[in-house]
Scaffold this active site. Structure first.
Site, mmCIF file in Angstrom:
data_model
loop_
_atom_site.group_PDB
_atom_site.id
_atom_site.type_symbol
_atom_site.label_atom_id
_atom_site.label_comp_id
_atom_site.label_asym_id
_atom_site.label_seq_id
_atom_site.Cartn_x
_atom_site.Cartn_y
_atom_site.Cartn_z
ATOM 1 N N ARG A 23 0.808 -1.221 0.000
ATOM 2 C CA ARG A 23 0.000 0.000 0.000
ATOM 3 C C ARG A 23 0.846 1.278 0.000
ATOM 4 N NH1 ARG A 23 -5.269 1.110 1.412
ATOM 5 N NH2 ARG A 23 -5.713 3.191 2.258
ATOM 6 N N HIS A 179 -2.598 20.780 31.869
ATOM 7 C CA HIS A 179 -3.530 19.813 32.472
ATOM 8 C C HIS A 179 -4.896 19.891 31.799
ATOM 9 C CE1 HIS A 179 -0.487 19.478 35.623
ATOM 10 N NE2 HIS A 179 -0.508 20.797 35.686
ATOM 11 N N GLN A 255 33.919 -11.547 16.105
ATOM 12 C CA GLN A 255 33.701 -11.785 14.676
ATOM 13 C C GLN A 255 32.858 -10.678 14.065
ATOM 14 O OE1 GLN A 255 31.171 -15.080 12.454
ATOM 15 N NE2 GLN A 255 33.195 -15.900 12.964
ATOM 16 N N SER A 303 -15.628 10.017 5.997
ATOM 17 C CA SER A 303 -16.328 8.947 6.706
ATOM 18 C C SER A 303 -17.259 8.248 5.734
ATOM 19 C CB SER A 303 -17.122 9.518 7.886
ATOM 20 O OG SER A 303 -18.025 8.555 8.395
ATOM 21 N N ASN A 317 -2.242 8.849 10.745
ATOM 22 C CA ASN A 317 -1.375 7.909 10.027
ATOM 23 C C ASN A 317 0.068 8.075 10.481
ATOM 24 O OD1 ASN A 317 0.543 7.312 7.602
ATOM 25 N ND2 ASN A 317 -1.332 6.194 7.111
ATOM 26 N N ARG A 352 18.338 -7.721 8.737
ATOM 27 C CA ARG A 352 17.577 -7.597 7.493
ATOM 28 C C ARG A 352 16.293 -6.798 7.687
ATOM 29 N NH1 ARG A 352 19.468 -10.874 3.427
ATOM 30 N NH2 ARG A 352 21.025 -12.422 4.050
#
Length: 479
Positions: A23, A179, A255, A303, A317, A352
């Site tokens: 997407r 607050h 290593q 909507s 998003n 990865r």
């Protein structure tokens, strides 16, 4: 679900398991040349070729004489001309070797058989290297290039967008809320400038992280190097090599490169992202208060059942993807520095997944920018809130009363304002009745919720200068 043929589910934007590859591909594809399997193979090729060229410059390694310009050009061409067909060829070789780094070595040997000079030294590809010598440098270069060429430009665009909002609205007064309750007024521009500075500071922290590499063999001791050429100063040679790639050198390793810099780097992104979450939520709230309107786009639907809705979807998003990014980046930061003894393989599969954390971050930054572009300040709504918040002048009044020795200033203002309806008239009546010098009284009578904003406007107007200071460089043009 109806019966499906698995052959129909080859990888596509509809079948990708990650929404980044489906997407949202158009929003994040700029990362693909660096953070994908293709990117990893490309940088492995680069490291292998550069190492062979480095060996040809070491006098003691007589078996690899200095290359002619033609041979050097041929080797550089393997890097500069690397393409998708080459990457696919490496993957084909890997199907036989079942070893991804060895497949790169074999690929290069095949490519160089036709070049007479290089054909004589094919066995010096991958000389004295463990796979992680190649991998750690490839991963470091992937991150370096992706951050510099993709992430930073969008982060800087985001910071600049906030600076523009801050300056444009430096004088737009706004009721603060602490607050969730009315508090001393500020300006809209100053509140946005806070986020620009915070993000600028964290962006600078990210740029300060040293991206490191090692090249010390199977367990970090140059065992193989010294067995073949005991008189060569391998620690110095490999330090020079790593630095020639634009990386910092880590001399004390097993290593693997210890990945501590990765933890620092990814946590720095988490901090940047957390600040942006804070911004997303604040703007979401300001939209809810109608301080901002959102410019509508023809054909868009807010909507499926309420036609009037214009939802703050870009900021939602952004917030959602920042949360996903932070989860991924936090895991990488916690896991990667841990490896059993001199090395286990758990980091290999985890590394990865670096593209996921950066990909969701990039998507979030672009979503926030998209939302910012739709914002339209509703000055009438901001003004209306201030007109109904005369109680906020209790602070300056009691502060001036303190200066001139009026007894119990705080308590008197508390009695006047706490839990009561306060109007312009009741505030003015209170001020007129105070025993204060006429000048001080006149200054208080001139105060309104609209002009009691302190240095907010000046702070907002100077945001570019402040962002440049926290970055230690001229990121934004000042006017």
């Amino acid at each position: 679900m109806s019966k499906v043929d698995s052959r129909e589910f080859e990888l596509s934007s509809l079948t990708a398991l990650s929404p980044l590859d489906g997407r949202y591909w158009s929003k994040v594809k700029d990362l693909a040349p660096y953070m994908s399997e293709y990117g990893l193979i490309y940088f492995r090729v680069l490291v292998e070729v550069k190492w062979l060229l480095k060996l040809s410059k070491i006098p003691e390694v007589t078996e690899v004489p200095s290359f002619s310009e033609e041979a050097k050009s041929y080797l550089q061409g393997l890097i500069d001309g690397f393409n998708m067909d080459d990457a696919l060829e490496v993957k084909n070789i890997e199907r036989v070797t079942n070893h991804d780094v060895k497949a790169v070595e074999y690929f290069l040997k095949q490519k160089c058989q036709s070049q007479p000079e290089i054909a004589k030294v094919l066995e010096f590809f991958h000389f004295a290297c463990t796979s992680e010598d190649i991998n750690n440098l490839a991963h470091a270069l992937m991150l370096k290039e992706a951050i510099n060429k993709v992430m930073f430009p969008v982060m800087d665009k985001l910071i600049k967008a906030l600076c523009e909002i801050a300056k444009d609205n430096a004088n737009i007064s706004m009721l603060s809320r602490t607050h969730g309750q009315p508090a001393s007024p500020t300006t809209l521009g100053k509140e946005i400038s806070v986020f620009a500075i915070r993000l600028g500071r964290e962006r600078q922290e990210i740029s300060q992280v040293e991206i490191m590499g090692k090249f010390a063999g199977a367990v970090g001791n140059y065992n193989a190097h010294l067995s073949a050429y005991p008189d060569v100063n391998w620690p110095q040679i490999t330090e020079d090599f790593v630095k020639s790639l634009g990386l910092s050198f880590n001399p004390y390793v097993t290593q693997i490169e210890t990945h501590d810099y990765m933890a620092k780097l990814f946590y720095a992104f988490v901090r940047f992202n957390n600040i942006l979450i804070d911004f997303d939520r604040d703007v979401w709230g300001y939209i809810s208060l109608a301080y901002f309107k959102q410019v509508t786009k023809a054909g868009e639907i807010g909507s499926s059942t309420m036609p009037h809705k214009v939802n703050p979807i870009d900021f939602e998003n952004s917030e959602g993807n920042l949360g996903k990014a932070n989860e991924d980046l936090s895991f990488l930061s916690m896991k990667l520095p841990i490896s059993r003894w001199q090395r286990d393989l758990t980091d290999s599969t985890v590394l990865r997944n670096m593209g996921g954390g950066l990909g969701h971050s990039l998507l979030a930054y672009k979503s926030a920018l998209q939302g910012i572009a739709k914002l339209q300040v509703n000055e009438a709504r901001l003004s209306d809130d201030l007109n109904h918040a005369w109680e906020v002048l209790a602070e300056p009044i009691q502060t001036v009363m303190r200066r001139y020795g009026v007894p119990e200033p705080y308590e008197k203002l508390k009695e006047l304002t706490r839990g009561k309806a306060v109007t312009k008239e009741s505030i003015r009546e209170f001020i007129i009745g105070l025993e204060l010098p006429e000048e001080a009284k006149a200054n208080l009578l001139n105060l309104t919720p609209h002009n009691y904003v302190g240095a907010a406007a000046e702070l907002a107007r100077n945001v570019d200068v402040a962002v440049n200071l926290v970055n230690g460089r001229k990121v934004l043009e000042t006017v």
